[in-house]
Design a protein around this motif. Structure first.
Motif, PDB file in Angstrom:
ATOM      1  N   ARG A   1      60.928  15.082  64.056  1.00  0.00           N
ATOM      2  CA  ARG A   1      61.323  14.964  62.645  1.00  0.00           C
ATOM      3  C   ARG A   1      61.573  16.359  62.086  1.00  0.00           C
ATOM      4  O   ARG A   1      60.908  16.785  61.153  1.00  0.00           O
ATOM      5  CB  ARG A   1      60.221  14.275  61.865  1.00  0.00           C
ATOM      6  CG  ARG A   1      59.952  12.860  62.356  1.00  0.00           C
ATOM      7  CD  ARG A   1      58.935  12.164  61.515  1.00  0.00           C
ATOM      8  NE  ARG A   1      59.473  11.989  60.170  1.00  0.00           N
ATOM      9  CZ  ARG A   1      58.726  11.675  59.125  1.00  0.00           C
ATOM     10  NH1 ARG A   1      57.441  11.504  59.254  1.00  0.00           N
ATOM     11  NH2 ARG A   1      59.270  11.515  57.936  1.00  0.00           N
ATOM     12  N   ASP A   2      62.555  17.059  62.670  1.00  0.00           N
ATOM     13  CA  ASP A   2      62.763  18.457  62.297  1.00  0.00           C
ATOM     14  C   ASP A   2      63.159  18.659  60.837  1.00  0.00           C
ATOM     15  O   ASP A   2      63.013  19.740  60.299  1.00  0.00           O
ATOM     16  CB  ASP A   2      63.750  19.147  63.229  1.00  0.00           C
ATOM     17  CG  ASP A   2      65.124  18.521  63.242  1.00  0.00           C
ATOM     18  OD1 ASP A   2      65.364  17.550  62.509  1.00  0.00           O
ATOM     19  OD2 ASP A   2      65.974  19.020  64.006  1.00  0.00           O
ATOM     20  N   GLY A   3      63.618  17.623  60.177  1.00  0.00           N
ATOM     21  CA  GLY A   3      63.902  17.729  58.751  1.00  0.00           C
ATOM     22  C   GLY A   3      62.810  17.127  57.905  1.00  0.00           C
ATOM     23  O   GLY A   3      62.894  17.098  56.676  1.00  0.00           O
TER      24      GLY A   3
ATOM     25  N   ARG B   1      55.269  21.365  62.467  1.00  0.00           N
ATOM     26  CA  ARG B   1      55.991  20.119  62.208  1.00  0.00           C
ATOM     27  C   ARG B   1      56.055  19.277  63.479  1.00  0.00           C
ATOM     28  O   ARG B   1      55.807  19.760  64.575  1.00  0.00           O
ATOM     29  CB  ARG B   1      57.402  20.393  61.709  1.00  0.00           C
ATOM     30  CG  ARG B   1      58.317  20.971  62.785  1.00  0.00           C
ATOM     31  CD  ARG B   1      59.695  21.243  62.257  1.00  0.00           C
ATOM     32  NE  ARG B   1      60.576  21.751  63.308  1.00  0.00           N
ATOM     33  CZ  ARG B   1      61.800  22.158  63.106  1.00  0.00           C
ATOM     34  NH1 ARG B   1      62.306  22.145  61.880  1.00  0.00           N
ATOM     35  NH2 ARG B   1      62.539  22.590  64.100  1.00  0.00           N
TER      36      ARG B   1
ATOM     37  N   SER C   1      65.964  25.765  59.048  1.00  0.00           N
ATOM     38  CA  SER C   1      66.751  26.051  60.247  1.00  0.00           C
ATOM     39  C   SER C   1      66.799  27.535  60.573  1.00  0.00           C
ATOM     40  O   SER C   1      67.161  27.908  61.686  1.00  0.00           O
ATOM     41  CB  SER C   1      68.169  25.508  60.087  1.00  0.00           C
ATOM     42  OG  SER C   1      68.798  26.125  58.986  1.00  0.00           O
TER      43      SER C   1
END
Length: 67
Positions: free
Chosen positions: A39-41, A35, A5
């Motif tokens: 699906r940022d995590g 990425r 983040s």
């Protein structure tokens, strides 16, 4: 590794306009992080800056199929 983040993520100019094919990138020292924006995590790949530069220049010159 720094928390994901904290990086400044931006959408690739090669992402599809429909919202289903979005790729985000971030600069991380000697690497470019890539990425799926949905699906940022999720998983990401890290590519050496010089390799990423060569890749994007080849796309711009039309040397690769950008589909």
């Amino acid at each position: 590794m720094t928390a994901l983040s904290t990086y400044q993520w931006f959408k690739s100019s090669y992402s599809g306009g429909s919202g289903t094919e979005c790729v985000e990138c971030a600069h991380a020292g000697d690497r470019t992080l890539v990425r799926d924006s949905k699906r940022d995590g999720g998983p990401l790949i890290g590519v050496e800056v010089s390799a990423w530069r060569d890749f994007t220049h080849a796309l711009k010159r039309g040397e690769l199929d950008a589909r």
